[in-house]
Design a protein around this motif. Sequence first.
Motif, mmCIF file in Angstrom:
data_model
loop_
_atom_site.group_PDB
_atom_site.id
_atom_site.type_symbol
_atom_site.label_atom_id
_atom_site.label_comp_id
_atom_site.label_asym_id
_atom_site.label_seq_id
_atom_site.Cartn_x
_atom_site.Cartn_y
_atom_site.Cartn_z
ATOM 1 N N TRP A 1 0.838 -0.835 -0.137
ATOM 2 C CA TRP A 1 0.356 -0.175 -0.051
ATOM 3 C C TRP A 1 0.904 1.184 -0.204
ATOM 4 O O TRP A 1 0.750 2.269 -0.283
ATOM 5 N N SER A 2 1.792 1.034 0.926
ATOM 6 C CA SER A 2 2.533 2.153 0.639
ATOM 7 C C SER A 2 3.343 2.820 -0.700
ATOM 8 O O SER A 2 3.547 3.772 -0.769
ATOM 9 N N HIS A 3 3.222 1.402 -1.518
ATOM 10 C CA HIS A 3 3.954 1.735 -2.867
ATOM 11 C C HIS A 3 3.469 2.650 -4.033
ATOM 12 O O HIS A 3 2.957 3.154 -4.624
ATOM 13 N N ILE A 4 1.919 2.414 -3.220
ATOM 14 C CA ILE A 4 0.164 2.817 -3.888
ATOM 15 C C ILE A 4 0.123 4.376 -3.979
ATOM 16 O O ILE A 4 -0.314 4.992 -4.885
ATOM 17 N N LYS B 1 -1.087 10.333 -6.927
ATOM 18 C CA LYS B 1 -0.480 10.856 -8.336
ATOM 19 C C LYS B 1 -0.722 11.309 -9.836
ATOM 20 O O LYS B 1 -1.079 12.086 -10.668
ATOM 21 N N GLN B 2 -0.040 10.111 -9.801
ATOM 22 C CA GLN B 2 0.828 9.791 -11.043
ATOM 23 C C GLN B 2 0.046 9.019 -12.200
ATOM 24 O O GLN B 2 -1.051 8.819 -11.708
ATOM 25 N N ASP B 3 -0.150 9.868 -14.028
ATOM 26 C CA ASP B 3 -0.758 9.531 -14.215
ATOM 27 C C ASP B 3 -1.388 7.262 -15.144
ATOM 28 O O ASP B 3 -2.059 7.595 -15.131
ATOM 29 N N ASP B 4 -0.405 6.844 -14.341
ATOM 30 C CA ASP B 4 -0.598 5.821 -14.481
ATOM 31 C C ASP B 4 -0.371 5.189 -12.889
ATOM 32 O O ASP B 4 -0.676 3.909 -13.270
ATOM 33 N N ILE B 5 -1.385 5.473 -12.334
ATOM 34 C CA ILE B 5 -1.798 4.899 -10.852
ATOM 35 C C ILE B 5 -2.475 3.706 -11.138
ATOM 36 O O ILE B 5 -2.527 2.610 -10.591
ATOM 37 N N ALA B 6 -3.537 3.593 -11.909
ATOM 38 C CA ALA B 6 -4.187 2.357 -12.317
ATOM 39 C C ALA B 6 -3.623 1.610 -12.709
ATOM 40 O O ALA B 6 -3.922 0.111 -12.216
ATOM 41 N N LEU B 7 -2.550 1.567 -13.513
ATOM 42 C CA LEU B 7 -1.611 0.490 -13.945
ATOM 43 C C LEU B 7 -0.377 -0.508 -13.215
ATOM 44 O O LEU B 7 -0.153 -1.431 -12.847
ATOM 45 N N ASP C 1 -10.704 8.096 -14.026
ATOM 46 C CA ASP C 1 -10.252 10.118 -13.491
ATOM 47 C C ASP C 1 -9.395 10.036 -12.335
ATOM 48 O O ASP C 1 -9.774 9.271 -11.427
ATOM 49 N N VAL C 2 -8.426 10.199 -12.716
ATOM 50 C CA VAL C 2 -6.810 10.186 -11.810
ATOM 51 C C VAL C 2 -7.421 11.021 -10.778
ATOM 52 O O VAL C 2 -7.266 10.575 -9.517
ATOM 53 N N SER C 3 -7.341 11.379 -10.528
ATOM 54 C CA SER C 3 -7.397 13.036 -9.529
ATOM 55 C C SER C 3 -9.315 12.242 -9.187
ATOM 56 O O SER C 3 -8.368 12.098 -6.736
#
Length: 520
Positions: free
Chosen positions: A84-87, A92-98, A129-131
Amino acid sequence: MAKTIKKQKSMEETLWDSANKLRGTVESSEYKHVVLGLIFLKFASDKFEERRKELIAEKKEQYLEMKEFYNMKNIFFLPEESRWSHIIKNAKQDDIALIIDTALHTTEKNNPSLKGALPDNYFSRLNMDVSKLAALLDTINNIDTLKDKQQDIVGRVYEYFLSKFALAEGKGKGEFYTPKSIVNLIAEMIEPYKGIIYDPACGSGGMFVQSMKFIENHHGDKKEVSIYGQEYTATTYKLAKMNLAIRGIAANLGAVPADTFGKDQHKDLKADYIMANPPFNQKDWRADNELVDDPRWKGYDVPSSSNANYGWILNMVAKLSENGIAGFVLSNGALSGGSTDYKIRRKLIENGLVEAIVILPGSMFYTTDISVSIWIINKNKSERTLKLNDIEKNYRERKDEVLFMDLRQIGIPFEKKFIQFSEENIDEISLTYHNWQLKDSDYKDVPEFCYSANLEEIAAKDYSLVPSKYIEFINRDENIDFGDKMTALQNEFAELLKAEEASKADLLNVFKELGYEIEL
């Protein structure tokens, strides 16, 4: 000026509000998997970090990256990219879904017991939506999943979300969830203390969860229970696996999601307890020439292909051990009628398997308003003594009897337009049922509530299992004098007519004074 005290939102409500912000970018039927997948990751990571600190405190740093030292404590091992700490660091990164998809994939890969449980490339496909996703991650980050060592915190959140999603998805959807008070009632009636528990249409696993809670509440041993189930829908199959994993409940739900009729993954199973809420009135569940020689129908007619209700019943009867007991929900249409259904129902009754039929109030299910009942099927209704969790029970012979219960006047409001059973309701209903089963009890038939019918009475009603055909209903007008009542109504109506005439005259005078005569 009086101050308005704002009610503090519960953790579940806060999280639900945050999840709801995903609406518009994600379908409601989809975002339950988003939220529950993230809650699972947070819980698994919190447990992992707690165990990691234990190893450091024990001066065992050399074992920090070894799976065995986590698995031995029933904790999932998480590589760096799954934590979880890594997530959160990359929220806020654009590739958070990946990043989330990678975390789920590596978690499942490193923990064989999670095979088939976690979404695969799910977040990347949704194009969220990333935000909004970052805001949801922040909210979940505030949940202390270890606050309660019994794992009730995350279990409570999970259960709350399943019920809210079932409500939100509306009629015709949400089959993954059975209202908790119904499941609690079934558990209290069949008392699944130890042995094999089976659910042939397990949804998200709610029957299993409440079975375990029943055992805990009655000071039983969860280690004495084995769980087997099957679920057809792939996404719901994953929900069930996660739902059980966060509670540390081991279960065999089959190797893959599959149709219980077409691909029975527990063919040789003999269960001590069955709890189920199979699909109501399932149509076209088999072709006319399919499953005609299925061993599950042995000794009975082949269930009609136009409605699966009796297919589900016979599947459960076939899976019960010689002393097994089943509690399941079906639509009221199964209680009477149908040529093939009639033959099967009659034989079930004559074989002494039907123990109780309990008709439920309306508005209990979030996804349907059809009337439904609980069936109790018992393979052994003979006189015997059983010891259940150190309590000795002396059962009487009931082979040629069926208990009918009508609960339509029982229950409390829930979520404004729904009904649920209170704990007191469940205690009263289950106590009545158990008293009926036992020797030397104080059971009595109660008008509008319960009636014990024998085989002769049921045969006289052409083997109908509709409770209202047996339970006495009181005519609430029987002590009212009809003449007096009509006289009172006559006087009341005359007064209403006089008042109407007076109002009409006043209105005509108003117009006349204004210079406008109204001709009637």
